[in-house]
Design an enzyme around this catalytic site. Structure first.
Site, mmCIF file in Angstrom:
data_model
loop_
_atom_site.group_PDB
_atom_site.id
_atom_site.type_symbol
_atom_site.label_atom_id
_atom_site.label_comp_id
_atom_site.label_asym_id
_atom_site.label_seq_id
_atom_site.Cartn_x
_atom_site.Cartn_y
_atom_site.Cartn_z
ATOM 1 N N LEU A 8 64.354 45.024 54.153
ATOM 2 C CA LEU A 8 65.786 44.788 54.374
ATOM 3 C C LEU A 8 66.605 46.045 54.128
ATOM 4 O O LEU A 8 67.705 46.183 54.647
ATOM 5 C CB LEU A 8 66.277 43.668 53.444
ATOM 6 C CG LEU A 8 65.710 42.271 53.730
ATOM 7 C CD1 LEU A 8 66.029 41.324 52.584
ATOM 8 C CD2 LEU A 8 66.244 41.719 55.043
ATOM 9 N N HIS A 52 54.965 45.105 47.537
ATOM 10 C CA HIS A 52 56.124 45.745 48.170
ATOM 11 C C HIS A 52 57.341 45.713 47.225
ATOM 12 O O HIS A 52 58.009 46.725 47.023
ATOM 13 C CB HIS A 52 56.425 45.016 49.486
ATOM 14 C CG HIS A 52 57.623 45.526 50.235
ATOM 15 N ND1 HIS A 52 57.534 46.127 51.466
ATOM 16 C CD2 HIS A 52 58.956 45.503 49.930
ATOM 17 C CE1 HIS A 52 58.760 46.475 51.874
ATOM 18 N NE2 HIS A 52 59.636 46.097 50.964
HETATM 19 NI NI NI Z 1 61.759 46.129 50.792
#
Ligand code: NI
Length: 174
Positions: free
Chosen positions: A105, A146
């Site tokens: 994002l 992540h």
């Molecule tokens: Ni990320």
């Protein structure tokens, strides 16, 4: 609850090492609720506090069947699971590594192939400061790796073996 602004590269907070959470106060609870709402609104399957400009060790992860990636084996009727993990630490990793496609994002329009451990064990604290341990595999393990990288100022683009631009907004965002 309120939506938080998701910062994008090259915002410096994304490169900073986040500080451990020490206070489990009302302000933290609000931040957690806001992060969950922001992740769902994005929509994304994970969010780390630095992505909302807070340099603290906190991640939220929510995975559901619809977000499953081809080739990742998950049980068919797996319900949506929400995790809040504070001061997370990877304590064990599988020998096996797998390559999969990631987006973020905070890095709009870019995807890449990243090699991750197929399964990991994570320990940390829940939203009330109670210790919790998790064993996760497949796509879930990828999301955790992540998000934990975000807490160390590491972005998937640093690790990717291949990167490309994309326009498809329906892809996984972390
Ligand atoms: Ni990320």
């Amino acid at each position: 609850m309120a939506l938080r602004h998701i910062v994008t590269v090259p915002e410096p907070v994304l490169r900073r090492k986040a500080k451990p959470v020490t206070k489990f106060d009302k302000k933290l609870q609000t931040l957690i609720d806001d992060m969950i709402e922001t992740m769902r609104d994005a929509p994304g399957v994970g969010l780390a506090a630095p992505q909302v400009n807070i340099s603290e060790q906190l991640i939220v992860v929510e995975y559901s069947k619809e977000e499953e990636e081809d080739g990742i084996e998950e049980k068919p009727e797996k319900p949506k699971k929400l995790y809040v993990m504070i001061n997370p630490e990877i304590t064990k990793t599988s020998e096996e590594k797998v390559i999969g496609v990631e987006g973020c994002l905070s890095i709009p329009g870019i995807q890449g192939e990243v090699e991750r451990f197929e399964a990991i064990q994570v320990k940390g604290l829940n939203r009330f400061g109670k210790p919790q341990k998790l064993k996760v595999g497949g796509w879930m393990a990828r999301i955790f790796q992540h998000e934990i990288d975000h807490l160390n100022g590491v972005l998937f683009t640093d690790l990717a073996v291949r990167l490309w631009k994309f326009q498809n907004e329906e892809e996984h965002e972390l």
